[in-house]
Design a protein around this motif. Structure first.
Motif: not given
Length: 320
Positions: A182-198
């Motif tokens: 749920p914390d991930l979905l909340t974070f994404l909903k608020a806006g995200c500039d990039a997703v990084i696969l380490g």
């Protein structure tokens, strides 16, 4: 004042943990949520052990054993020695300080707290601030490897058999029924500039997270996705990746890694991050029309960890 970038980092294994430490050094520039791999988690001696999550916690807190790449620095082994004396299981080594963290995790879970809440509490106890570390799901997901010796759970393969059996296939039990944290979905909903696969093993560290129902779509629809190569100059930086690729009939090169990621996750990745020693592979990818960043991806000390994170942040700004 320039607003901080919002980034999600998928961190599994040693490479992901080291990059998480890099982003922790740049919290004034980027608000980062670090997503950790639950596929390695297992019950041992009555405790829930979360190896990849714990590696991130220890690495970010500068408390990891740098030589081994896992566990606590300045560890002692009195409990393990006594377990051995009493005839208990010692094939999976837990140091005294490591056990203390697992005991606190058990207390929190038994009190009804979510795994994410318990992880946040442990991060706070370790002195970590301004960085979210979140297990990819609250549900049980476990990596199972089908080998010539039969099915093995991850720890039996990795620790018990030292990665020796040939791997024929992988499955991630529970992933199809699990939902993203749920914390991930909340974070994404608020806006995200990039997703990084380490720079993590794509089969054992990233795949258990990306197999969770709906997570690839959530990440891919939220922001551009960049992936950092765990293969440098024809060798895996750490762990059994080269062997797993060979088991699958693949050459362990940066180019093969890109092709495999495209096969596993078509259309997901917008930018490939290769080490400067793989310049030729980068040129091949550019001729194919791929977007590539070439830089020093080796992270042997804190300065290099922060430097790589900084280069990724600068690249993110070009997307924004």
């Amino acid at each position: 004042m320039t607003p901080r970038l919002r980034t999600v980092l998928l961190a599994g294994g040693g490479g992901g943990a080291r990059l998480a430490r890099g982003f922790y050094g740049l919290v004034s520039e980027a608000n980062t949520l670090v997503l950790t791999n639950p596929g390695d988690d297992f019950e041992h001696l009555g405790l829930l052990v979360c190896p990849d999550t714990d590696s991130v916690l220890y690495a970010v807190a500068d408390a990891i054993d740098a030589k081994r790449g896992w566990g606590r620095e300045s560890e002692s082994w009195s409990v393990l020695a006594e377990i051995e004396r009493l005839g208990g299981a010692t094939w999976f080594q837990l140091g005294d300080r490591d056990i203390a963290l697992h005991l606190l995790r058990r207390v929190g879970l038994d009190a009804g707290q979510s795994l994410a809440c318990v992880t946040a509490d442990l991060a706070e106890r370790l002195g970590i601030q301004a960085l979210q570390i979140v297990p990819a799901t609250e549900q049980r997901v476990r990596t199972i490897l089908t080998t010539g010796e039969g099915d093995l759970d991850f720890q039996s393969y990795f620790v018990g058999r030292k990665c020796e059996p040939k791997v024929e296939s992988l499955q991630f039990q529970g992933a199809a029924e699990a939902t993203p944290a749920p914390d991930l979905l909340t974070f994404l909903k608020a806006g995200c500039d990039a997703v990084i696969l380490g720079p993590s093993n794509p089969y054992l560290s990233l795949a258990p997270m990306l197999a969770i129902s709906g997570i690839v779509e959530a990440l891919g629809n939220a922001a551009p996705v960049m992936a950092v190569a765990p293969i440098v100059d024809g060798a895996a930086v750490k762990g059994p990746l080269a062997k797993l690729m060979t088991d699958r009939g693949l050459e362990p090169t940066a180019l093969s890694w890109v092709d495999e990621m495209k096969t596993l996750y078509p259309g997901l990745i917008d930018l490939w991050v290769l080490d400067s020693r793989d310049q030729e592979a980068a040129e091949v990818l550019r001729l194919r029309g791929d977007r590539v960043l070439v830089c020093d991806t080796m992270m042997t000390d804190t300065t290099q960890k922060i430097a790589l994170a900084s280069q990724l942040i600068e690249e993110v700004k070009r997307f924004v």
